[in-house]
Design a protein around this motif. Structure first.
Motif, PDB file in Angstrom:
ATOM      1  N   TYR A 175       0.725  -1.237  -0.110  1.00 62.19           N
ATOM      2  CA  TYR A 175       0.023   0.107  -0.037  1.00 62.19           C
ATOM      3  C   TYR A 175       0.777   1.309  -0.173  1.00 62.19           C
ATOM      4  O   TYR A 175       0.584   2.228  -0.614  1.00 62.19           O
ATOM      5  CB  TYR A 175      -0.995   0.241   1.133  1.00 62.19           C
ATOM      6  CG  TYR A 175      -1.981  -0.713   1.308  1.00 62.19           C
ATOM      7  CD1 TYR A 175      -2.927  -0.515  -0.045  1.00 62.19           C
ATOM      8  CD2 TYR A 175      -2.586  -1.874   1.815  1.00 62.19           C
ATOM      9  CE1 TYR A 175      -4.326  -1.407  -0.158  1.00 62.19           C
ATOM     10  CE2 TYR A 175      -3.661  -2.526   1.783  1.00 62.19           C
ATOM     11  CZ  TYR A 175      -4.532  -2.259   0.774  1.00 62.19           C
ATOM     12  OH  TYR A 175      -5.619  -3.050   0.677  1.00 62.19           O
ATOM     13  N   LEU A 229      -2.336  -2.357  -6.038  1.00 62.15           N
ATOM     14  CA  LEU A 229      -3.484  -2.253  -5.264  1.00 62.15           C
ATOM     15  C   LEU A 229      -4.088  -3.800  -5.156  1.00 62.15           C
ATOM     16  O   LEU A 229      -4.352  -4.282  -4.177  1.00 62.15           O
ATOM     17  CB  LEU A 229      -4.705  -1.316  -5.729  1.00 62.15           C
ATOM     18  CG  LEU A 229      -5.444  -0.820  -4.793  1.00 62.15           C
ATOM     19  CD1 LEU A 229      -4.858  -0.239  -3.611  1.00 62.15           C
ATOM     20  CD2 LEU A 229      -6.384  -0.094  -5.688  1.00 62.15           C
ATOM     21  N   ALA A 273      -1.817  -5.698  -2.797  1.00 65.89           N
ATOM     22  CA  ALA A 273      -2.129  -5.440  -1.484  1.00 65.89           C
ATOM     23  C   ALA A 273      -3.328  -6.141  -0.835  1.00 65.89           C
ATOM     24  O   ALA A 273      -3.347  -6.565   0.106  1.00 65.89           O
ATOM     25  CB  ALA A 273      -2.057  -3.753  -1.225  1.00 65.89           C
TER      26      ALA A 273
END
Length: 183
Positions: free
Chosen positions: A65, A110, A113
């Motif tokens: 992140y 993203l 993550a």
């Protein structure tokens, strides 16, 4: 001979005439206690490993992140400079390339993550389940150990209530042990 000596001698002689099943039952219960104690320890170790894996996955998610956010910041800085018409030393093409590259890196980071977060959640749930199994199996181990004591005392005092109590504790231990394995 004194009366006390005769009573002690009689108790000692009758102790050797105790039920012959007592050592066998005590040994079987000891094996059950050892086996359930071993499995409880295996569950506890696995719970610690799963918790450690969850912490590692959480750290990876946090790092990913942070990488995503840094890339988004680079994208927005480059895009803002382009939108403002800043010609950073004539390198508008370089700014556009940076903005395009950082924008393309965002969604995969993203997604990565999110996968790390899902792994962490799964590992935490596994750790909690294993810890609950460990605790339940430890209760069964304790019941087996209590049964061993009750059976052993039976050999000394000849009570009929103690073997019944030991049997009840043993059956409860087996039931709780099986429940702990499937929990």
């Amino acid at each position: 001979m004194s009366k006390a000596f005769e009573d002690a001698h009689e108790r000692h002689a009758s102790a050797h005439e105790g039920p012959r099943w007592v050592p066998i039952v005590a040994a079987a219960l000891a094996v059950l206690a050892a086996f359930s104690g071993y499995l409880a320890n295996v569950r506890a170790t696995a719970a610690i490993i799963a918790k450690n894996d969850a912490i590692v996955a959480t750290t990876h998610a946090s790092d990913t992140y942070a990488e995503y956010q840094a890339g988004r910041l680079k994208y927005y800085v480059a895009q803002s400079a382009l939108d403002a018409g800043v010609n950073a030393g004539g390198d508008a093409a370089k700014l556009r390339a940076n903005a395009t590259r950082e924008n393309a890196k965002g969604p995969p980071l993203l997604e990565k993550a999110h996968r790390f977060e899902e792994d962490a959640t799964r590992m935490n749930e596994r750790s909690e389940r294993l810890l609950a199994q460990h605790e339940t199996i430890e209760i069964a181990t304790t019941l087996f150990e209590v049964s061993i004591v009750l059976v052993s005392i039976t050999a000394l005092v000849g009570s009929r209530l103690l073997p019944v109590s030991a049997a009840i504790a043993s059956f409860a231990g087996v039931a709780i042990f099986l429940y702990g394995l499937t929990r």
